[in-house]
Design a protein around this motif. Sequence first.
Motif, PDB file in Angstrom:
ATOM      1  N   VAL A 159      -9.290   7.382  -0.696  1.00 51.23           N
ATOM      2  CA  VAL A 159      -8.623   8.165   0.347  1.00 51.23           C
ATOM      3  C   VAL A 159      -8.117   7.150   1.369  1.00 51.23           C
ATOM      4  O   VAL A 159      -8.893   6.537   2.091  1.00 51.23           O
ATOM      5  CB  VAL A 159      -9.593   9.171   1.005  1.00 51.23           C
ATOM      6  CG1 VAL A 159      -8.850  10.024   2.035  1.00 51.23           C
ATOM      7  CG2 VAL A 159     -10.261  10.055  -0.050  1.00 51.23           C
ATOM      8  N   SER A 160      -6.796   6.953   1.400  1.00 53.49           N
ATOM      9  CA  SER A 160      -6.237   5.779   2.089  1.00 53.49           C
ATOM     10  C   SER A 160      -5.093   6.131   3.032  1.00 53.49           C
ATOM     11  O   SER A 160      -4.365   7.097   2.818  1.00 53.49           O
ATOM     12  CB  SER A 160      -5.725   4.792   1.034  1.00 53.49           C
ATOM     13  OG  SER A 160      -5.019   3.715   1.635  1.00 53.49           O
ATOM     14  N   HIS A 161      -4.926   5.280   4.077  1.00 51.41           N
ATOM     15  CA  HIS A 161      -3.784   5.390   4.988  1.00 51.41           C
ATOM     16  C   HIS A 161      -2.522   4.785   4.362  1.00 51.41           C
ATOM     17  O   HIS A 161      -1.453   4.864   4.951  1.00 51.41           O
ATOM     18  CB  HIS A 161      -4.095   4.688   6.310  1.00 51.41           C
ATOM     19  CG  HIS A 161      -4.205   3.203   6.172  1.00 51.41           C
ATOM     20  ND1 HIS A 161      -5.036   2.608   5.253  1.00 51.41           N
ATOM     21  CD2 HIS A 161      -3.591   2.179   6.834  1.00 51.41           C
ATOM     22  CE1 HIS A 161      -4.924   1.288   5.362  1.00 51.41           C
ATOM     23  NE2 HIS A 161      -4.061   1.002   6.304  1.00 51.41           N
ATOM     24  N   CYS A 162      -2.660   4.175   3.192  1.00 54.87           N
ATOM     25  CA  CYS A 162      -1.514   3.625   2.455  1.00 54.87           C
ATOM     26  C   CYS A 162      -0.845   2.447   3.149  1.00 54.87           C
ATOM     27  O   CYS A 162       0.366   2.237   3.001  1.00 54.87           O
ATOM     28  CB  CYS A 162      -0.462   4.690   2.134  1.00 54.87           C
ATOM     29  SG  CYS A 162      -1.152   6.120   1.314  1.00 54.87           S
ATOM     30  N   GLY A 163      -1.600   1.668   3.911  1.00 53.99           N
ATOM     31  CA  GLY A 163      -1.086   0.371   4.345  1.00 53.99           C
ATOM     32  C   GLY A 163      -0.824  -0.452   3.090  1.00 53.99           C
ATOM     33  O   GLY A 163      -1.451  -0.218   2.053  1.00 53.99           O
ATOM     34  N   TRP A 164       0.084  -1.403   3.141  1.00 57.16           N
ATOM     35  CA  TRP A 164       0.494  -2.085   1.904  1.00 57.16           C
ATOM     36  C   TRP A 164      -0.625  -2.924   1.281  1.00 57.16           C
ATOM     37  O   TRP A 164      -0.760  -2.984   0.073  1.00 57.16           O
ATOM     38  CB  TRP A 164       1.752  -2.923   2.127  1.00 57.16           C
ATOM     39  CG  TRP A 164       2.313  -3.409   0.811  1.00 57.16           C
ATOM     40  CD1 TRP A 164       2.384  -4.687   0.376  1.00 57.16           C
ATOM     41  CD2 TRP A 164       2.863  -2.601  -0.243  1.00 57.16           C
ATOM     42  NE1 TRP A 164       2.941  -4.742  -0.878  1.00 57.16           N
ATOM     43  CE2 TRP A 164       3.249  -3.468  -1.284  1.00 57.16           C
ATOM     44  CE3 TRP A 164       3.070  -1.223  -0.410  1.00 57.16           C
ATOM     45  CZ2 TRP A 164       3.823  -3.016  -2.472  1.00 57.16           C
ATOM     46  CZ3 TRP A 164       3.648  -0.768  -1.594  1.00 57.16           C
ATOM     47  CH2 TRP A 164       4.014  -1.660  -2.607  1.00 57.16           C
ATOM     48  N   ASN A 165      -1.461  -3.572   2.122  1.00 61.48           N
ATOM     49  CA  ASN A 165      -2.579  -4.332   1.538  1.00 61.48           C
ATOM     50  C   ASN A 165      -3.518  -3.415   0.778  1.00 61.48           C
ATOM     51  O   ASN A 165      -3.947  -3.721  -0.341  1.00 61.48           O
ATOM     52  CB  ASN A 165      -3.394  -5.044   2.633  1.00 61.48           C
ATOM     53  CG  ASN A 165      -2.598  -6.121   3.332  1.00 61.48           C
ATOM     54  OD1 ASN A 165      -1.894  -6.882   2.683  1.00 61.48           O
ATOM     55  ND2 ASN A 165      -2.697  -6.174   4.632  1.00 61.48           N
ATOM     56  N   SER A 166      -3.862  -2.281   1.393  1.00 62.99           N
ATOM     57  CA  SER A 166      -4.751  -1.317   0.734  1.00 62.99           C
ATOM     58  C   SER A 166      -4.102  -0.776  -0.535  1.00 62.99           C
ATOM     59  O   SER A 166      -4.769  -0.595  -1.556  1.00 62.99           O
ATOM     60  CB  SER A 166      -5.073  -0.157   1.683  1.00 62.99           C
ATOM     61  OG  SER A 166      -5.881  -0.609   2.742  1.00 62.99           O
ATOM     62  N   THR A 167      -2.802  -0.527  -0.462  1.00 57.87           N
ATOM     63  CA  THR A 167      -2.080  -0.038  -1.637  1.00 57.87           C
ATOM     64  C   THR A 167      -2.185  -1.044  -2.778  1.00 57.87           C
ATOM     65  O   THR A 167      -2.536  -0.692  -3.909  1.00 57.87           O
ATOM     66  CB  THR A 167      -0.596   0.221  -1.280  1.00 57.87           C
ATOM     67  OG1 THR A 167      -0.551   1.220  -0.249  1.00 57.87           O
ATOM     68  CG2 THR A 167       0.208   0.684  -2.475  1.00 57.87           C
ATOM     69  N   MET A 168      -1.926  -2.315  -2.474  1.00 63.49           N
ATOM     70  CA  MET A 168      -1.992  -3.352  -3.518  1.00 63.49           C
ATOM     71  C   MET A 168      -3.407  -3.511  -4.074  1.00 63.49           C
ATOM     72  O   MET A 168      -3.607  -3.705  -5.267  1.00 63.49           O
ATOM     73  CB  MET A 168      -1.489  -4.691  -2.970  1.00 63.49           C
ATOM     74  CG  MET A 168       0.016  -4.747  -2.757  1.00 63.49           C
ATOM     75  SD  MET A 168       0.980  -4.456  -4.257  1.00 63.49           S
ATOM     76  CE  MET A 168       0.804  -6.029  -5.096  1.00 63.49           C
ATOM     77  N   GLU A 169      -4.412  -3.417  -3.195  1.00 64.11           N
ATOM     78  CA  GLU A 169      -5.794  -3.557  -3.655  1.00 64.11           C
ATOM     79  C   GLU A 169      -6.205  -2.383  -4.537  1.00 64.11           C
ATOM     80  O   GLU A 169      -6.879  -2.560  -5.551  1.00 64.11           O
ATOM     81  CB  GLU A 169      -6.739  -3.685  -2.448  1.00 64.11           C
ATOM     82  CG  GLU A 169      -6.622  -5.042  -1.770  1.00 64.11           C
ATOM     83  CD  GLU A 169      -7.434  -5.180  -0.496  1.00 64.11           C
ATOM     84  OE1 GLU A 169      -7.494  -6.287   0.033  1.00 64.11           O
ATOM     85  OE2 GLU A 169      -7.988  -4.172  -0.015  1.00 64.11           O
TER      86      GLU A 169
END
Length: 440
Positions: A336-346
Motif C-alpha cells: 500500500v504505497s504513495h507511489c513515489g518513484w523510488n518506492s515504485t521501483m523497489e
Amino acid sequence: MSNIPVVLVLPYPAQGHVNPLMILSQKLVKNGCKVVFVNTEFDHKRVVSSFGEQQHSRKHEEESVMKLVSVPDGLGADDDRNDFGKLCDALQNSMPKELEKLIHNMHLKGENKISFIVADLFMAWALDVGKKFGMKGAIVGPASATTFALMCSIPSLIHDGTLDSDGVRLTTKETIQISSSMAEMNIGDLFWLNIGDIINEWWLCNTTDELEPGALSFVPKILPIGPLLRSYDTKSGTTKAIGQYWEEDLSCISWLDEQHHGTVLYVAFGSITLFDQNQFNELALGLVLTKRPFLWVIREDNKMEYPTEFKGHKGKIVSWAPQQKVLSHPAIACFVSHCGWNSTMEGLSNGVPFLCWPYFAEQIQNGRYICDELKVGLGFDKDKNGIVSCKEVKLKVEQLLNDENMKSRSLELKEKVMNNIVKGGASLEKLHRFVKWIKE
C-alpha cells in the motif's frame, strides 16, 4: 592515486532524492571513482545522525572514497523545508555561491580535485557552477522517465499555448499527450517544474527500457540505469543505510519471519505524506477489517491518535523500515504505497503488487501508470467527502489478493526489470559506459 576521478554529487534535499543519488554514488565508488556527496546542512545533520552503531566502524573506510559534505540551503532554522516553492527559491538564490565556495576551497586544499558533477534534475543549475571550473556534468532524474520527458516538454507546451509561463493551464482539455508513443496524461494531476534548457551530454534516470518505452523513445537522450537498489552488507546482514534521514527499525524483519508467506500488507507512504485524523482513522480501521497481518510505517512526526477500535490489531508499527529488505521478504502480499518513484521501483523490482494511494505531484501519474499501463496494481476510490473509507480499503485488499493474474504479471515484470542489472544487462552496460566516459 591521482588519476582516480572525483565526482561531486548533488541531490535535491528530500529523502526521495537523496536515496537514488546515494545509491548511484555507491555504484560509482564500486567502479573506481571517488565521490564528494553534498547535502544541505539541514539534511547532512539528519543523515549523519541516522547512522546506526553498525555504521560507525565503516564510516572511516568509506570516507576515503566517499566524503559527505554540506552547504547552507539559504533558509532559516525555523523555516518549513517541506514548502517546495520556498525551498526551491532559497536553493537557487543562495546555493550556487555556496557550492562555488566549497569547490574552490577543496581545490585550494588540494585534497580532492573535482573533475565531474552529477546533479539532481531539480538542481540542474549546479552544472553552470561546474562550468566555471571547467567541469563536465550529468543530470539524474530521480523520478520516472515520464516525469523527465514532461519537464523537457514544458518549453514547447508554453509555446503552443497549453500552459502559461508559470505552468498554469490555458487549455480547456482535461488531458494532454506529449508524444504519440506515450499514454495521455490528466493535466490536473501533472507536476510542473520548468527546468529550462539543459545542455549536457548525460541524462540518467532510475528506470528501465521495459518500464517506460514510450517516454524513452520520445526523449532518446534519457539513459535508463535502473533499478537503483541499495546494496547489502553481507558481513552484518544489514543494508548500507547511508543517506537515510531516520534510523531503520530492523525488528520488523524478525517479525516478518514469523508470518506466513504472502499474507502481510506493507503500508508505507514515504517521507512527506500527511493524513488528517479522519483519513488516518479510516485507514487504521480498514487494516483491522482486512483481518490480515500488516506492517505499517508511521513516521515519528505523526501527530494522529489511533481510533479505539484499532486496539488488538494484527499488525506491527514502526517509525521507519528498511524498505527494500521488507519488499523482498516472502511474507509480503502487497504494497500500500504513495507511489513515489523510488518506492515504485523497489516494489516492481520485488514482484510485489500495489495498492496505489498517491499523495501529490508526480505520484498521481505514477499511480495511474502502475494500474493502467503496467497493470500490477489497483487504486482506491474516494467517497463524496474525498476520503478513502475503511470499507474501500478492505474491498481493494481483497480484490487485489484474489487476482492471481496480478501476482503473476508482477513476477514477470520483476524478472524483466532485474535482468537489467545483472552482468550484461542493459542498465548495467549503460552505467559502465558512463563511468568509462568519466574516467576518460
